[in-house]
Write an enzyme that holds these catalytic residues in place. Structure first.
Site, PDB file in Angstrom:
ATOM      1  N   ASP A 294      -1.071   1.208  -4.628  1.00 52.63           N
ATOM      2  CA  ASP A 294      -1.858   0.084  -5.154  1.00 52.63           C
ATOM      3  C   ASP A 294      -3.281   0.495  -5.501  1.00 52.63           C
ATOM      4  O   ASP A 294      -4.116  -0.342  -5.822  1.00 52.63           O
ATOM      5  CB  ASP A 294      -1.848  -1.103  -4.188  1.00 52.63           C
ATOM      6  CG  ASP A 294      -2.576  -0.827  -2.888  1.00 52.63           C
ATOM      7  OD1 ASP A 294      -2.540   0.321  -2.423  1.00 52.63           O
ATOM      8  OD2 ASP A 294      -3.169  -1.766  -2.323  1.00 52.63           O
TER       9      ASP A 294
ATOM     10  N   SER B  87       0.833  -1.199   0.000  1.00 52.91           N
ATOM     11  CA  SER B  87       0.000   0.000   0.000  1.00 52.91           C
ATOM     12  C   SER B  87       0.871   1.254   0.000  1.00 52.91           C
ATOM     13  O   SER B  87       1.678   1.447  -0.896  1.00 52.91           O
ATOM     14  CB  SER B  87      -0.956  -0.033   1.190  1.00 52.91           C
ATOM     15  OG  SER B  87      -1.896   1.004   1.132  1.00 52.91           O
TER      16      SER B  87
ATOM     17  N   ASP C 132      -5.964   1.702  -3.917  1.00 50.66           N
ATOM     18  CA  ASP C 132      -7.204   1.440  -3.191  1.00 50.66           C
ATOM     19  C   ASP C 132      -7.629   2.646  -2.353  1.00 50.66           C
ATOM     20  O   ASP C 132      -8.802   2.816  -2.071  1.00 50.66           O
ATOM     21  CB  ASP C 132      -7.117   0.163  -2.342  1.00 50.66           C
ATOM     22  CG  ASP C 132      -5.986   0.154  -1.343  1.00 50.66           C
ATOM     23  OD1 ASP C 132      -5.252   1.159  -1.222  1.00 50.66           O
ATOM     24  OD2 ASP C 132      -5.813  -0.884  -0.664  1.00 50.66           O
TER      25      ASP C 132
ATOM     26  N   ASP D  34      -2.989   6.083  -3.749  1.00 50.35           N
ATOM     27  CA  ASP D  34      -1.782   5.464  -3.213  1.00 50.35           C
ATOM     28  C   ASP D  34      -1.231   4.439  -4.204  1.00 50.35           C
ATOM     29  O   ASP D  34      -1.830   4.198  -5.256  1.00 50.35           O
ATOM     30  CB  ASP D  34      -2.069   4.853  -1.835  1.00 50.35           C
ATOM     31  CG  ASP D  34      -3.024   3.683  -1.868  1.00 50.35           C
ATOM     32  OD1 ASP D  34      -3.699   3.492  -2.904  1.00 50.35           O
ATOM     33  OD2 ASP D  34      -3.113   2.953  -0.874  1.00 50.35           O
TER      34      ASP D  34
END
Length: 573
Positions: free
Chosen positions: A301, A147, A303, A299
């Site tokens: 990734d 993340s 999400d 961010d």
């Protein structure tokens, strides 16, 4: 402890560990005993967002062997949980160093166990993995990501067949399988014939699903009037958000080019986290250059999403996750009411540390608000456990949101489209995103939230965090800034105690190391250690009625002062 760690490390100086790993461990033994202790003093564990840690050698690190052992344990559990059928998993990865290579290691362990793998051919947003699990009818899914953690981190998120992250009882069962394994039992010899690489076909299906779930019937001229400044913060959203917004009809999307190239070093930011204002500095600058109405940042990734909008004076400001969440929820509820009408089986989702305003919105629209622990796996579990109910949307304060149930995790791609739809609709009606948020506060109450994260690294840091929670439990505060504490909820003991009557009620939510204090004026203070980072987090929510737009600034100042007074009294500044 040091002797135990040294003995554990010496086990890594022989097979099945490869020569490079053995050499790295030997170097730690000879030259860096502190790093050796931190690398071996525990095994990486699953937290609220899966397993996440620093890359390197050792049981407390992300590496080929810790991920291989996890994957072998998961393989064993899949095969016993789904007998007499074809086993299938999907594997995705982000822009971090080693993510692609580690994804192939994980794929090899699965295929070595006779499990078919749908492996992403290139990095993609995490929500596309959740979508892929359902799209391909998989038993489970894995995404390699840490993340928004610093560059030295990576991680391993496990999803189950519903597309949500793994939850009880499956998580405990998988962990039990892993703990019963030795590294010698991990089968790394994969079968490439069981790997199917996925790409454009899945992308297109994901985009079409996003348009259906997050898109609205908004006139093209309204979309043409909106200008959007966007940054992927060197992450994976660059692969899909521009395409999705274009497919939805948004033409004025300005990309921060300096941050558009995926890069695991995240060279232009201190932290690739849209929760941090500094991360969106370049996007805010671009917004001023282009006269943008809205700023979007995601961010690595993809999400989490951070957004900025123009306030009543035309100044671009960043909203927090709670504000974005209530706006998206109110928009979805109003749209659902127009399109379907409420039949009494609809619900929205939130978390115990998020704004209480979600409960107000649910009451206004006559729907249920299910509140669970931090982490979208619990919202996904609500959906899975309640097949007769319709999930509209839900989120948490940490800049994540889920639109409908096509993706069972927080999804910055769908969220990006949704906030653009809100902005376009508001502008077409002579209003703005910000003004509509303020009107929500007038209709309900002005809720103001604030988060403090205190970082405590290493073994000593973990002990400090543990002691802070012990103090809060064993010596509970009875009064804060002149307001009596009405109730304390302890999610570790599953008890809520009324401090006025000493009455105790049971909390019907899974146990978690969280404490929440409620004051007599409606203030809410929550404390919990992070499940994925060396932090303890304190969440503050205060509220006050506000009657008209002209009173907004004074009310916000009052609430800001109240929060700072609480922080000072609790010695957290």
């Amino acid at each position: 402890m040091e002797k135990e760690n040294l003995e554990k490390a010496k086990q890594w100086l022989k097979e099945p560990f490869d020569a490079a790993t053995q050499a790295a461990v030997q170097d730690l033994i000879e030259n860096d005993i502190n790093q050796l202790n931190d690398s071996f003093y525990k095994n990486l564990e699953f937290g609220t967002g899966g397993m996440r840690g620093i890359m390197g050698v050792g049981t407390n690190r992300i590496n080929k062997y810790t991920l291989g052992k996890n994957t072998q344990g998961l393989s064993n559990y899949i095969k016993t949980s789904f007998p007499n059928q074809e086993w299938k998993v999907a594997i995705n990865f982000d822009c971090r160093h080693n993510s692609k290579e580690l994804a192939k290691v994980v794929a090899d362990v699965f295929t070595a166990n006779g499990i078919k793998v749908y492996l992403f051919s290139d990095m993609r947003p995490t929500p596309e993995l959740s979508f892929a699990v359902k799209h391909y009818g998989c038993n489970a899914g894995i995404v390699l990501t840490a993340s928004h953690n610093p560059p030295e981190y990576n991680g391993y998120k496990v999803y189950w067949q519903d597309g949500g992250q793994i939850v009880p009882p499956n998580d405990a069962a998988v962990i039990n399988e892993i703990n019963n394994l030795t590294y010698e039992q991990v089968n790394f010899v994969g079968n490439d014939n069981l790997i199917t690489y996925v790409g454009e076909e899945l992308d297109q299906a994901f985009i079409e699903s996003t348009l259906q779930n997050a898109g609205s019937k908004i006139a093209q001229e309204a979309k043409d009037a909106v200008k959007i400044a966007y940054t992927s913060l060197h992450g994976t959203s660059i692969k899909l958000i521009p395409r999705t917004l274009e497919a939805a009809g948004y033409k004025n999307v300005y990309i921060v080019q300096e941050q558009a190239e995926p890069n695991g070093d995240f060279p232009t930011v201190k932290s690739p986290n849209p929760e941090e204002p500094e991360a969106l500095t370049m996007a805010l600058q671009l917004a001023e250059e282009k006269g943008a109405d809205i700023v979007i940042g995601t961010d690595p990734d993809s999400d989490r999403i951070g957004i900025g909008v123009r306030d009543l004076d035309g100044k671009m400001i960043l909203l927090n996750g709670n504000q974005t969440m209530v706006m998206m929820t109110a928009f979805l509820l109003a749209r659902w009411h127009r399109n379907h009408g409420f039949k009494g089986n609809e619900f929205i989702g939130s978390t115990i540390v998020s704004t209480p305003m979600m409960l107000d919105l649910a009451e206004t629209f006559g729907v249920e608000c299910k509140v669970g622990l931090t982490g979208f796996k619990w919202i996904a579990k609500f959906i899975n456990d309640c097949p007769d109910q319709k999930f509209i949307g839900g989120g948490e304060e940490s800049f994540g949101y889920m639109v409908g149930d096509a993706v069972r995790d927080k999804d910055a791609v769908a969220s990006a489209l949704l906030v653009c739809e809100i902005a376009a609709n508001a502008k077409a009606n002579g209003s703005s995103f910000y003004e509509q948020l303020m009107n929500l506060y007038i209709d309900h109450r002005y809720y103001k939230e604030h988060l403090i994260s205190i970082v405590k690294k290493g073994i000593s840091g973990a002990e400090e965090i543990k002691q802070m929670m012990v103090e809060l439990r064993e010596n509970p505060m009875s009064e804060i800034i002149g307001q009596r504490v009405v109730c304390v909820e302890d999610y570790q003991t599953s008890q809520a105690k009324n401090l006025f009557t000493d009455e105790i009620e049971q909390i019907n939510i899974p146990k978690s190391n969280v404490l929440i204090y409620y004051l007599e004026d409606g203030t809410k203070i929550a404390a919990r250690p992070s499940g994925t980072e060396p932090k303890i987090k304190f969440y503050f929510s205060v509220n006050e009625p506000v009657d008209k737009l002209e009173d907004i600034k004074a009310t916000e100042k009052l609430l800001d002062t109240r929060i700072q007074d609480i922080i000072k009294e609790m010695n957290l500044n």
